[in-house]
Design a protein around this motif. Structure first.
Motif, PDB file in Angstrom:
ATOM      1  N   LYS A  58      24.345 -71.233  83.142  1.00 47.30           N
ATOM      2  CA  LYS A  58      24.216 -69.800  83.382  1.00 47.30           C
ATOM      3  C   LYS A  58      22.842 -69.442  83.929  1.00 47.30           C
ATOM      4  CE  LYS A  58      24.844 -68.789  78.863  1.00 47.30           C
ATOM      5  NZ  LYS A  58      24.567 -70.045  78.127  1.00 47.30           N
ATOM      6  N   ASP A  72      26.088 -77.250  79.788  1.00 47.68           N
ATOM      7  CA  ASP A  72      26.580 -76.250  78.843  1.00 47.68           C
ATOM      8  C   ASP A  72      27.189 -75.124  79.665  1.00 47.68           C
ATOM      9  OD1 ASP A  72      26.847 -74.617  76.479  1.00 47.68           O
ATOM     10  OD2 ASP A  72      25.086 -73.525  77.171  1.00 47.68           O
ATOM     11  N   ILE A 106      18.870 -60.436  74.167  1.00 48.19           N
ATOM     12  CA  ILE A 106      19.072 -61.892  74.226  1.00 48.19           C
ATOM     13  C   ILE A 106      18.872 -62.536  72.864  1.00 48.19           C
ATOM     14  CG2 ILE A 106      18.676 -62.220  76.699  1.00 48.19           C
ATOM     15  CD1 ILE A 106      15.787 -62.829  76.173  1.00 48.19           C
ATOM     16  N   HIS A 162      22.986 -71.102  68.174  1.00 40.91           N
ATOM     17  CA  HIS A 162      22.069 -70.660  69.238  1.00 40.91           C
ATOM     18  C   HIS A 162      21.628 -69.272  68.817  1.00 40.91           C
ATOM     19  CE1 HIS A 162      20.510 -69.744  73.287  1.00 40.91           C
ATOM     20  NE2 HIS A 162      21.035 -68.557  73.090  1.00 40.91           N
ATOM     21  N   SER A 177      17.383 -66.339  73.159  1.00 40.49           N
ATOM     22  CA  SER A 177      16.789 -66.923  74.355  1.00 40.49           C
ATOM     23  C   SER A 177      15.329 -66.486  74.458  1.00 40.49           C
ATOM     24  CB  SER A 177      17.598 -66.416  75.552  1.00 40.49           C
ATOM     25  OG  SER A 177      17.309 -67.144  76.699  1.00 40.49           O
ATOM     26  N   GLY A 218      17.341 -71.702  74.403  1.00 36.54           N
ATOM     27  CA  GLY A 218      16.408 -70.696  73.915  1.00 36.54           C
ATOM     28  C   GLY A 218      14.935 -71.028  74.024  1.00 36.54           C
ATOM     29  N   GLU A 222      20.692 -77.190  74.737  1.00 34.69           N
ATOM     30  CA  GLU A 222      21.283 -76.511  75.904  1.00 34.69           C
ATOM     31  C   GLU A 222      20.256 -75.632  76.602  1.00 34.69           C
ATOM     32  OE1 GLU A 222      24.150 -74.120  73.882  1.00 34.69           O
ATOM     33  OE2 GLU A 222      25.554 -75.760  73.585  1.00 34.69           O
ATOM     34  N   GLY A 253      18.307 -73.679  79.405  1.00 34.14           N
ATOM     35  CA  GLY A 253      18.518 -73.160  80.743  1.00 34.14           C
ATOM     36  C   GLY A 253      17.165 -72.796  81.324  1.00 34.14           C
ATOM     37  N   ARG A 254      16.604 -71.744  80.765  1.00 26.16           N
ATOM     38  CA  ARG A 254      15.330 -71.213  81.252  1.00 26.16           C
ATOM     39  C   ARG A 254      14.223 -72.272  81.301  1.00 26.16           C
ATOM     40  NH1 ARG A 254      14.393 -65.685  80.356  1.00 26.16           N
ATOM     41  NH2 ARG A 254      15.845 -65.866  78.620  1.00 26.16           N
ATOM     42  N   ARG A 256      16.371 -58.907  86.321  1.00 27.60           N
ATOM     43  CA  ARG A 256      15.668 -58.999  85.033  1.00 27.60           C
ATOM     44  C   ARG A 256      14.687 -57.845  84.780  1.00 27.60           C
ATOM     45  NH1 ARG A 256      12.916 -62.560  83.125  1.00 27.60           N
ATOM     46  NH2 ARG A 256      13.962 -62.759  81.131  1.00 27.60           N
ATOM     47  N   TYR A 274      15.847 -55.892  81.486  1.00 28.14           N
ATOM     48  CA  TYR A 274      15.075 -56.189  80.265  1.00 28.14           C
ATOM     49  C   TYR A 274      13.643 -55.676  80.345  1.00 28.14           C
ATOM     50  CZ  TYR A 274      18.642 -59.893  80.465  1.00 28.14           C
ATOM     51  OH  TYR A 274      19.799 -60.601  80.610  1.00 28.14           O
ATOM     52  N   TYR A 331      18.182 -67.205  85.573  1.00 18.24           N
ATOM     53  CA  TYR A 331      18.780 -65.867  85.470  1.00 18.24           C
ATOM     54  C   TYR A 331      18.333 -64.976  86.635  1.00 18.24           C
ATOM     55  CZ  TYR A 331      19.585 -67.847  80.898  1.00 18.24           C
ATOM     56  OH  TYR A 331      19.928 -68.698  79.884  1.00 18.24           O
ATOM     57  N   MET A 363      22.454 -63.993  88.191  1.00 16.13           N
ATOM     58  CA  MET A 363      22.768 -62.629  87.757  1.00 16.13           C
ATOM     59  C   MET A 363      22.797 -61.670  88.942  1.00 16.13           C
ATOM     60  SD  MET A 363      20.654 -62.358  84.163  1.00 16.13           S
ATOM     61  CE  MET A 363      21.521 -60.937  83.511  1.00 16.13           C
TER      62      MET A 363
HETATM   63  N1  LLP Z   1      23.349 -71.875  74.891  1.00 19.13           N
HETATM   64  C1  LLP Z   1      23.939 -70.698  74.591  1.00 19.13           C
HETATM   65  C2  LLP Z   1      25.061 -70.669  73.670  1.00 19.13           C
HETATM   66  C3  LLP Z   1      23.451 -69.513  75.173  1.00 19.13           C
HETATM   67  O1  LLP Z   1      24.014 -68.354  74.862  1.00 19.13           O
HETATM   68  C4  LLP Z   1      22.349 -69.564  76.058  1.00 19.13           C
HETATM   69  C5  LLP Z   1      21.836 -68.347  76.694  1.00 19.13           C
HETATM   70  C6  LLP Z   1      21.777 -70.815  76.344  1.00 19.13           C
HETATM   71  C7  LLP Z   1      22.299 -71.949  75.738  1.00 19.13           C
HETATM   72  C8  LLP Z   1      20.618 -70.982  77.277  1.00 19.13           C
HETATM   73  O2  LLP Z   1      19.521 -70.270  76.820  1.00 19.13           O
HETATM   74  P1  LLP Z   1      18.070 -70.508  77.464  1.00 19.13           P
HETATM   75  O3  LLP Z   1      17.682 -71.929  77.185  1.00 19.13           O
HETATM   76  O4  LLP Z   1      18.155 -70.262  78.913  1.00 19.13           O
HETATM   77  O5  LLP Z   1      17.217 -69.527  76.766  1.00 19.13           O
HETATM   78  N2  LLP Z   1      19.930 -63.218  81.056  1.00 19.13           N
HETATM   79  C9  LLP Z   1      18.905 -63.356  80.039  1.00 19.13           C
HETATM   80  C10 LLP Z   1      19.112 -64.590  79.199  1.00 19.13           C
HETATM   81  C11 LLP Z   1      20.456 -64.641  78.506  1.00 19.13           C
HETATM   82  C12 LLP Z   1      20.672 -65.897  77.734  1.00 19.13           C
HETATM   83  C13 LLP Z   1      22.044 -65.986  77.193  1.00 19.13           C
HETATM   84  N3  LLP Z   1      22.353 -67.198  76.541  1.00 19.13           N
HETATM   85  C14 LLP Z   1      17.543 -63.332  80.707  1.00 19.13           C
HETATM   86  O6  LLP Z   1      17.462 -63.196  81.913  1.00 19.13           O
HETATM   87  O7  LLP Z   1      16.529 -63.417  80.022  1.00 19.13           O
END
Ligand code: LLP
Length: 403
Positions: A45, A64, A147, A184, A187, A224, A258, A260-261, A297, A301, A355, A359
Motif C-alpha cells: 500500500k 503484505d 493511522i 499492527h 503507522s 509502522g 510488514e 511500507g514507509r 498527505r 494529515y 503513500y 494515494m
Molecule cells: N501492515 C498493516 C496491517 C497496515 O495496516 C499497514 C499500514 C502496514 C503494515 C504498513 O505500515 P507502515 O510500515 O507503512 O507504517 N496513508 C497513511 C499511512 C496509512 C497506513 C495504513 N496501514 C500515511 O500516508 O501516513
C-alpha cells in the motif's frame, strides 16, 4: 540526482524513486533480524509500482497485501506465493477465493464473521485455508489518529479473548489452518515502547495457543516503523528487531514484519514545476503543477514534507506552496521559507516515496503522474503518465453506446 534532467526527460509532475536507497533500507532491516527466522513483507500500500515490488522481490522480500489487486501485483512482480500475506478488515468473497486459489502464505482475518467466510469458501473450494488472526492489543501507538489502529475504538482486529476463541475454533475446523498471529498498532511510530508492549501481549497469547497445540509458525508484528520527515528520531531497525525477538524468546516462530514507509518513504521525491507566483496582500503563494490529487498527505494529515527549490537561493520569504485544485486543502506546504522562484523552476517535495502515488487520484480529471526509477546512476520510466484517453476511455465507450 539531476532533477532538471529528469523533469526535461519525463515531464512534471513526476515521482522519482531512488532504488539504491530502497535496496539499502531493505537490507538494513533484514540484516537486523540476523540469526532469527524472518520474513520482511513489503506493505504494498505504501508504493505498489510493479518495478518497486519487483526490486524488493529480487532481494527476497515478501508482500503484505490489503486487496486482491495487491495480491495480483505481488504475483506479477515476482513475489513467490509463499511470501504473500493478505490482510484487511473487509475482504470480499471473490478476493478470498482468489487468494485461496493462488495458495498464498496466509490470509489474515480481522473478525469472526470474516473467519466464517474464509472457512466456507475454503470448504467450497476443498482447499484448507492457512490463516492468522489480527489481534487488537489495545495499546495506544501515540501517532496521528488517522493511522493509529491498536485501540478498541479502531475498526481493526479482534480483542485477545475473542482471538483465543477464534484460534480454538480454527484448530477444530478441517478447513482452517491457523499458522500465524498478527498485530499492527499504527503507522509512523517513532517510539518503541508501545510496540514492545503490544508484542509482549501478543506473544503471551501465542504462548497460550501453542500450549493448546495450535501449531503457530509466524509471529507477524505488522508495519509502522517511523521515518524522519522533519526532525523525528525513530528507533533503529536493530532496536526494533531486538524488541520483537525478545517478546517471542524461546518460541520457534518466524518473525514477519510488514514495513511500507520505512522501505520507501525516504527514497521518493515528488517533482513539480512552478506555474505562477501570486500575492494577496502580504501573503505569497507559489502555484505549482502538482496537486493534492498527486500527493494527498499534507491535505489529509497535515503532514510535513520538506520542499526544496532546485538550484535557487536568496530572496527567501514565507509562502504557501499550492496546487491548482479547487480545495483550500490543496497545498504541499504552508508558511515555509522559500527562495524567490520563477515560472518553470522545479520544486522537490521530499520523503514522498510512501503513500504518495498510491494515494493519488484523478480528482479534477487530472492525469496521474509518471514514475521514474533511478538505480546505479541510470534512470528509467516505470509508469507512464496517464493520457486523457486512459482517463476517459471507459466512459466515452458507454456514452457513445448510449447515443
Ligand atoms: N501492515 C498493516 C496491517 C497496515 O495496516 C499497514 C499500514 C502496514 C503494515 C504498513 O505500515 P507502515 O510500515 O507503512 O507504517 N496513508 C497513511 C499511512 C496509512 C497506513 C495504513 N496501514 C500515511 O500516508 O501516513
Amino acid at each position: 540526482m539531476d532533477y532538471r534532467l529528469l523533469a526535461d526527460r519525463y515531464g512534471t509532475p513526476l515521482y522519482i524513486y531512488d532504488f539504491d536507497y530502497m535496496t539499502s533500507r531493505y537490507e538494513t532491516l533484514k540484516n537486523a533480524f540476523e540469526g532469527k527466522k524472518s520474513l520482511v513483507a513489503f506493505a504494498l500500500k505504501a508504493n505498489s509500482n510493479l518495478s518497486v515490488i519487483a526490486r524488493f522481490a529480487a532481494l527476497g522480500a515478501g508482500a503484505d497485501c490489503v486487496s486482491y489487486g495487491e495480491v495480483k501485483r505481488a504475483l506479477i512482480a515476482g513475489v513467490p506465493k509463499y511470501k504473500i500475506i493478505f490482510s484487511g478488515v473487509g475482504k470480499r468473497d471473490d478476493e478470498i477465493t482468489g487468494a485461496l486459489n493462488d495458495d498464498i502464505l496466509f490470509i489474515n482475518c480481522e473478525s469472526e464473521a470474516e473467519l466464517d467466510r474464509v472457512e466456507a469458501i475454503a470448504q467450497s473450494l476443498a482447499k484448507p485455508a492457512r490463516i492468522s488472526v489480527r489481534v487488537n492489543p489495545e495499546i495506544d501507538a501515540k501517532t496521528h489518529p488517522y493511522i493509529s489502529t491498536g485501540l478498541k475504538e479502531n475498526k481493526f482486529g479482534v480483542d485477545i479473548p475473542t482471538a483465543k476463541r477464534l484460534y480454538i475454533r480454527a484448530k477444530n475446523s478441517p478447513w482452517l489452518e491457523p499458522v500465524g498471529i498478527h498485530f499492527h498498532i499504527g503507522s509512523q511510530l517513532t517510539d518503541l515502547t508501545p510496540i514492545a508492549e503490544a508484542a509482549d501481549k501478543v506473544a503471551e497469547l501465542a504462548r497460550s495457543l501453542i500450549a493448546l497445540e495450535i501449531d503457530l509458525k509466524f509471529f507477524d508484528a505488522g508495519g509502522g516503523i517511523g521515518v524522519t520527515y522533519k526532525d523525528e528520531t525513530p528507533f533503529t531497525p536493530s532496536q526494533y528487531a531486538k524488541t520483537i525477538a525478545q517478546a517471542i524468546n524461546g518460541l520457534d516462530l518466524t518473525i514477519v514484519c510488514e514495513p511500507g514507509r520505512f522501505l520507501t518513504a525516504g527514497g521518493g521525491v515528488f517533482l513539480t514545476r512552478v506555474l505562477y507566483e501570486k500575492r494577496m496582500g502580504d501573503k505569497r503563494f507559489t502555484v505549482v503543477d502538482g496537486a493534492m490529487n498527486d500527493l494527498v498527505r499534507p491535505a489529509l494529515y497535515n503532514a510535513y514534507h520538506r520542499v526544496e527549490a532546485i538550484g535557487k537561493s536568496g530572496g527567501e520569504s514565507l509562502c504557501d506552496v499550492v496546487g491548482p485544485v479547487c480545495e483550500s486543502s490543496d497545498f504541499f506546504a504552508k508558511n515555509i521559507s522559500l527562495p524567490s522562484v520563477d515560472r518553470g523552476d522545479l520544486l522537490a517535495v521530499h520523503t514522498a516515496g510512501a503513500y504518495g502515488f498510491t494515494m493519488s487520484s484523478n480528482f479534477n480529471t487530472r492525469r496521474r503522474a509518471a514514475e521514474v526509477a533511478v538505480e546505479n546512476g541510470a534512470d528509467r520510466l516505470i509508469r507512464e503518465r496517464e493520457t486523457y484517453d486512459d482517463l476517459l476511455a471507459s466512459e466515452v465507450k458507454l456514452l457513445n453506446a448510449a447515443r
